[in-house]
Design an enzyme around this catalytic site. Structure first.
Site, PDB file in Angstrom:
ATOM      1  CG  ASP A 290     -12.711  -2.798  -5.658  1.00 13.02           C
ATOM      2  OD1 ASP A 290     -13.408  -3.240  -6.589  1.00 13.02           O
ATOM      3  OD2 ASP A 290     -12.030  -1.761  -5.748  1.00 13.02           O
TER       4      ASP A 290
ATOM      5  CE  LYS B 140      -8.746  -2.452  -7.155  1.00 16.76           C
ATOM      6  NZ  LYS B 140      -9.263  -1.427  -8.152  1.00 16.76           N
TER       7      LYS B 140
ATOM      8  N   GLY C  96      -6.976  -0.040  -1.694  1.00 16.87           N
ATOM      9  CA  GLY C  96      -6.202  -0.054  -0.460  1.00 16.87           C
ATOM     10  C   GLY C  96      -7.000  -0.475   0.754  1.00 16.87           C
ATOM     11  N   GLY C  97      -8.106   0.206   1.040  1.00 13.33           N
ATOM     12  CA  GLY C  97      -8.935  -0.165   2.178  1.00 13.33           C
ATOM     13  C   GLY C  97      -9.559  -1.531   2.011  1.00 13.33           C
TER      14      GLY C  97
ATOM     15  CB  ALA D  27      -8.669   8.342  -2.766  1.00  8.89           C
ATOM     16  CB  ALA D  28      -4.409   5.349  -5.049  1.00  8.91           C
ATOM     17  N   GLY D  29      -7.211   3.846  -6.646  1.00  4.31           N
ATOM     18  CA  GLY D  29      -7.519   2.802  -7.619  1.00  4.31           C
ATOM     19  C   GLY D  29      -6.840   1.479  -7.350  1.00  4.31           C
ATOM     20  CG  LEU D  30      -3.216   1.125  -6.214  1.00  9.59           C
ATOM     21  CD1 LEU D  30      -1.926   1.516  -5.512  1.00  9.59           C
ATOM     22  CD2 LEU D  30      -2.928   0.228  -7.413  1.00  9.59           C
TER      23      LEU D  30
END
Length: 284
Positions: free
Chosen positions: A143, A21, A114-115, A109-112
């Site tokens: 998200d 994302k 992920g989880g 914890a990357a702004g994508l």
């Protein structure tokens, strides 16, 4: 005892991608009394991400592999586990008899998302109906509803109120993701925001919103993680359509009109910054 309420029983192995994302623009409007933030964003998704495989099993098992598997957290509190439990509708919250394999290719914890992307993929792969998947997603995280759809959507409120994008004129555009390998938690970035409302999300096509929008979390994120500024400078030096931080960082993205331009940019950044993580794909 498991009481499945899936759209169809899982009779065999299913697999798919938890799409990365990105936020083409993210405008923070105000902090609410409940501590959450009103925002307006354009969610977009890259045709690459974590790989998810689910199969029936005698008992629940979550297998985590890949470069970032160690950062996924405890099995019981993992968004993948929680999504599977909610999807299977166990009356007592018992773990469903599934074996889920996550090849964790996206940094945490990357702004994508992920989880959230993993949770959305689990709900899709288990065949949960759209309305129920959205309700489960809202309960899991801001998200997750967008990640269930994994198509461009305008998000409002905390990001869970979704509106379809009328003109996705960036479909198929090259997208290069770059992270300095520095995790950055969302909470401190929100806390460091100056709480100034700089105006609403632009209207128009995906390209219009990308070019005329901004990410209000970018300045506070750079204060907390100066390496983000280095990533943005490196991306902007490759002459993309636009380069911006995604979400609360620290991953940044650059959009390119041609595959060749993206490939050249990826090679240039890999040569200059071999320690940075990167992933290339196209916008869905």
């Amino acid at each position: 005892m498991t009481v499945p309420v899936l759209s169809a029983p899982l009779s065999g192995l299913v697999s798919g991608t938890a799409y990365a994302k990105i936020n083409l623009a993210l405008h923070l409007r105000r902090r609410r009394d409940d501590g959450y933030h009103e925002l307006e964003t354009l969610f977009a998704f890259v045709d690459a991400g974590d790989a998810i495989t689910i199969a029936p099993a005698d008992a629940f098992e979550l297998i985590e592999t890949g470069e970032f598997a160690a950062a996924m957290g405890p099995v019981a509190d993992n968004l993948v586990t929680r999504a599977a439990v909610a999807a299977c509708g166990t009356a007592d919250g018992a773990l469903p008899p599934l074996r889920i394999h996550v090849d964790k290719r996206l940094p945490v914890a990357a702004g994508l998302g992920g989880g959230s992307a993993d949770a959305g993929a689990v709900l899709r792969l288990l065949g949960v109906g759209a309305d129920r998947a959205q309700a489960i997603g809202e309960a899991l995280g801001a998200d997750v509803p967008a990640c269930v759809v994994s198509q461009p959507m305008v998000g409002r409120g905390t990001g869970t109120h979704l509106e379809p994008l009328a003109d996705h004129d960036l479909l198929g555009a090259g997208c290069l993701l770059v992270n300095p390998r520095v995790p950055l938690s969302t909470g401190p970035v929100f806390k460091a925001w100056d709480q100034i409302d700089h105006g609403p999300l632009p209207q128009g096509s995906a390209r219009d919103i990308l070019l005329n929008g901004r990410n209000d979390m970018e300045p506070p994120a750079i204060q907390l993680c100066p390496a983000i500024a280095d990533v943005l400078a490196a991306l902007r030096a490759t002459a993309p359509v636009c380069a911006r931080m995604s979400g609360s960082g620290a991953t940044c993205f650059a959009i390119y009109d041609t595959p060749d331009a993206m490939a050249q940019a990826a090679a240039q950044i890999a040569a200059a910054h071999p320690g940075w993580w990167q992933m290339a794909g196209r916008l869905r």
